[in-house]
Structures are given as C-alpha cells and as structure tokens.
Enzyme design. Structure first.
Site, PDB file in Angstrom:
ATOM      1  N   ASP A 241      -1.365   6.678   6.291  1.00 55.83           N
ATOM      2  CA  ASP A 241      -2.453   5.805   5.845  1.00 55.83           C
ATOM      3  C   ASP A 241      -2.674   4.768   6.930  1.00 55.83           C
ATOM      4  O   ASP A 241      -1.901   3.823   7.072  1.00 55.83           O
ATOM      5  CB  ASP A 241      -2.079   5.130   4.519  1.00 55.83           C
ATOM      6  CG  ASP A 241      -3.165   4.163   4.038  1.00 55.83           C
ATOM      7  OD1 ASP A 241      -4.176   3.983   4.754  1.00 55.83           O
ATOM      8  OD2 ASP A 241      -2.994   3.583   2.945  1.00 55.83           O
TER       9      ASP A 241
ATOM     10  N   TRP B 191       0.820  -1.217   0.000  1.00 52.87           N
ATOM     11  CA  TRP B 191       0.000   0.000   0.000  1.00 52.87           C
ATOM     12  C   TRP B 191       0.849   1.259   0.000  1.00 52.87           C
ATOM     13  O   TRP B 191       0.545   2.217  -0.723  1.00 52.87           O
ATOM     14  CB  TRP B 191      -0.990  -0.007   1.162  1.00 52.87           C
ATOM     15  CG  TRP B 191      -2.135  -0.948   0.925  1.00 52.87           C
ATOM     16  CD1 TRP B 191      -2.475  -2.029   1.675  1.00 52.87           C
ATOM     17  CD2 TRP B 191      -3.078  -0.912  -0.165  1.00 52.87           C
ATOM     18  NE1 TRP B 191      -3.559  -2.666   1.124  1.00 52.87           N
ATOM     19  CE2 TRP B 191      -3.956  -2.013   0.004  1.00 52.87           C
ATOM     20  CE3 TRP B 191      -3.271  -0.070  -1.266  1.00 52.87           C
ATOM     21  CZ2 TRP B 191      -5.002  -2.286  -0.880  1.00 52.87           C
ATOM     22  CZ3 TRP B 191      -4.301  -0.339  -2.149  1.00 52.87           C
ATOM     23  CH2 TRP B 191      -5.163  -1.430  -1.954  1.00 52.87           C
TER      24      TRP B 191
ATOM     25  N   LYS C 119     -12.309  -1.358   6.377  1.00 56.27           N
ATOM     26  CA  LYS C 119     -11.471  -2.326   7.066  1.00 56.27           C
ATOM     27  C   LYS C 119     -11.972  -2.495   8.505  1.00 56.27           C
ATOM     28  O   LYS C 119     -12.232  -3.575   8.950  1.00 56.27           O
ATOM     29  CB  LYS C 119     -10.007  -1.892   7.062  1.00 56.27           C
ATOM     30  CG  LYS C 119      -9.460  -1.540   5.675  1.00 56.27           C
ATOM     31  CD  LYS C 119      -9.475  -2.722   4.733  1.00 56.27           C
ATOM     32  CE  LYS C 119      -9.308  -2.372   3.265  1.00 56.27           C
ATOM     33  NZ  LYS C 119      -8.139  -1.626   2.912  1.00 56.27           N
TER      34      LYS C 119
END
Ligand SMILES: *Cc1c(COP(=O)(O)O)cnc(C)c1O
Length: 376
Positions: free
Chosen positions: A188, A104, A212
C-alpha cells in the site's frame, strides 16, 4: 490573489497548473464539444485520455508489460478486500502475512482476515505491549530480518508510508531477504506514490488511492504482475477481478473517467517537473527543512525514529496541547490550511506531497518559529 498553502493529508492539494488546465478544458475538451465527464468511456476521446494516462504512469514508474496498470474504484480501503479476493488463492493454503507499522497496515490486516488464514509477519510485539494502536502510535519499522513470512503464504503485505503515524519504509525488501521463495510483496503505497522512485520491480502488486499524491479522490491505481492475475476466488465481484480489469484496460465497466483524466494531468505535470528523481530531491529538501526546524526547537516534537520519518506526512506536537487551537487558528489566518493532526495521534500533521512547493514549507516553518517565540 495567491492561494493559501494546503497541508491536507488527503484529498490533498493539486498542482495549480493542473487545476487551471482542467478549468480551461471543462466545457470543451480539445475541440470535442464535450467535457471529459460527458464522454462515453468507450469513445475515441476518452480512450486517448485513458491510454495516455497509463502510458505516462508507466514511463514515470518504469514498469514494463510484465505488469498490468489498472485504474479502479473503491479506494485503498476497497483494495484491502480486493487484494485477498484476487491473490489469496495463489497457493492452496489461502494464507497471507501482514506487517503492522501503523493505522493503515492494521486496517488492511483486519479486512484481510475475512478472506483467509492471515497472520502478522512483524509488528505484533507493539500490539502486545501497547494494545490498541490508537493508544500508542507506531514510531518505527521492523527490520526485514525480523519478518516472519510463511512459505505457504500467497503474499506478504506492508504499507510503505503510514499516512497517520508518519513512518516510511526507506527501502522495500528484496525477495531474497524474506527467507522464503515465491511470496510476492503487496504494497500500500497510497501516500508516497510518485513522491520518489520506488523499487516497483521488487513488488508483486502496488496500490495507491490517488487523492494523496496522484490526483483527485475516486480513482485507485493498481500495478500488478500479470502472472499473479487470474486466480480470483469465485466470490470475487467480476468488476474487481484484476484479470477482467487488466484485460479491458481499466474499462471492464464504467471507470471513474474524470478522476482518471485529472490523474493523467498530474502524471504529465510530474514528468514536466523532471520525473520522480526531481520530485524526490524536492521532497527531501522540504522534509529536511521541516524536521530540522522541529528538532532545533524545544517546543515542537516528532517522535518517529529519525531513519524512518515520512517525507510526506509529518506529525508533530506542541509542548502544550492547550495551545493547539490557537496554533491552528493563527495558521489558517496566515494562509496555512489543514494542519490539524489525525484524531488518533493528536497534535498537528503537515502533509507535504508533490504539489506543496518549498515556499509553502518555508512559510510553515516561519509561522512555527514566530508562534514559538510568542507562546513558547
Ligand atoms: C488514505 C489511505 C488509505 C485509505 O484510502 P481510501 O481512499 O479512503 O480508501 C489507505 N492506505 C493509506 C496508506 C492511505 O494513506
């Protein structure tokens, strides 16, 4: 009938009581005669829902009014562009540095390169040695002392929990540790947001896709220091200009109203559980149970450096990849869903977010031990 345990990495399991409440309120929210998805985003009812969601989130995170709390659209992927569009011009050099620790953060870095002078602050060594991360997943976090942050950078970006690779920043660096003044952290935190208390005050901006650990897909949470707003590049879409979104309390244009409502119910649920400290101890117990079982077996393996193993996403492999399909089929039959690992890492991945009870992890460990006995 009880529902199976869902280990999906995202969109992921929601607390069952939240789903039940949403079902009960589906046709008529609090006597309004409307479903939340039928309400005007400018109306009194939705105004109350949105404000409560923001207030509950602020209470959970402990952030004051120096920070804007925004509900946006586009996911963390869109934020990878929205962030440089808003922040890269904080300094005239229009530069930023990115720490690479997995899939990511690497995606964030690649996207940002379209908007400024972007460099790798740490993690480049891994890329040089192994080439494409898809060939060699990350297994550790480079210590802050090794980060090379340029003083002219507008910000430094990292991903505090790598959902695919399974590495988590135990700590976030303090400004003084970076060796430069005035370079805010941009984080993030998508896949461990609300999993434990996070040092929000150390960050300039924290973002998280809700799906999530904080709600359904469709809403992205952005918490940003207000003094960083108002410097968007002229090409930044106005709906993505944080100054506009913050000024209009997430209602500059139509927000993802139903997803905000659902996330709001999750925030209340987390508060009822005892807040982030309570989530942290539950999540720690769950992770310990699973990692201990993996480490105690000669059959399962997790290759992450133990001190930075994610408490949310636990990738593991079987001694023989040829058994993967048998393992997954048996797991589904036993009521343990979505354990297949990400294709770039292979093997299995158990995501054990807030909504996963300890009993779910116990059921997984029982299944893993029985499977090892039969096939190991
Ligand atoms: C899932 C995830 C993303 C991408 O989220 P989208 O909503 O698909 O854009 C980005 N970063 C992290 C850490 C994630 O877990």
């Amino acid at each position: 009938m009880s529902r199976p345990y869902n280990f999906s990495a995202g969109p992921a399991a929601m607390p069952e009581s939240v789903l039940r409440q949403a079902a009960a309120e589906m046709l008529d929210w609090h006597g309004s005669g409307m479903s939340v998805m039928e309400m005007s985003h400018r109306g009194r009812e939705f105004g109350q829902i949105c404000t409560e969601a923001e207030d509950d989130l602020r209470a959970l995170l402990g952030v004051n009014d120096d920070y804007a709390v925004m509900f946006m659209q586009g996911g963390a992927t869109a934020e990878n562009a929205i962030i440089p569009l808003n922040l890269i011009a904080l300094k005239p050099e229009q530069a930023a540095d990115y720490v690479l620790t997995g899939s990511w953060s690497r995606k964030s870095f690649k996207e940002a390169k379209r908007y400024g002078d972007i460099e790798v602050a740490a993690g480049a060594e891994h890329e040089r040695r192994f080439g494409d991360v898809e060939q060699a997943p990350y297994t550790w976090v480079p210590p802050v002392a090794e980060w090379r942050v340029r003083p002219e950078s507008s910000y430094v970006h990292f991903c505090s929990n790598e959902t695919i690779d399974g590495v988590e920043f135990v700590e976030w660096p303090e400004a003084a540790e970076l060796g430069v003044d005035d370079v805010p952290l941009v984080v993030d935190a998508s896949s461990h947001f609300l999993s434990r208390p996070l040092p929000m005050e150390r960050a300039g901006l924290v973002y998280a896709g809700a799906q999530k650990n904080a709600g359904p897909a469709g809403v992205t949470i952005v918490v940003a220091r207000r003094d960083l707003l108002g410097h968007a590049l002229p090409v930044c879409p106005s709906a993505f200009d944080y100054a506009n979104v913050a000024r209009e309390s997430s209602r500059f244009n139509t927000p993802p109203s139903y997803a905000i409502y659902m996330a709001g119910l999750v925030f209340k649920w987390v508060r009822e559980q005892g807040g982030l400290a309570a989530m942290a101890s539950l999540n720690e117990a769950k992770a310990r149970l699973l990692y201990d079982a993996i480490d105690a077996s000669g059959f399962y393996r997790n290759r992450i450096e133990p001190s930075v193993r994610s408490r949310m996403n636990v990738p593991f492999t079987l001694a023989d990849d040829a058994l993967n399909d048998v393992f997954l089929k048996g797991a589904t039959a036993a009521g343990l869903l979505a354990l297949k690992g990400h294709k770039s890492v292979g093997g299995m991945r158990a995501s054990i977010y807030n909504a996963m009870p300890l009993e779910g992890v116990r059921a997984l460990v029982d299944y893993m031990q029985a499977f090892e006995k039969q096939y190991g």
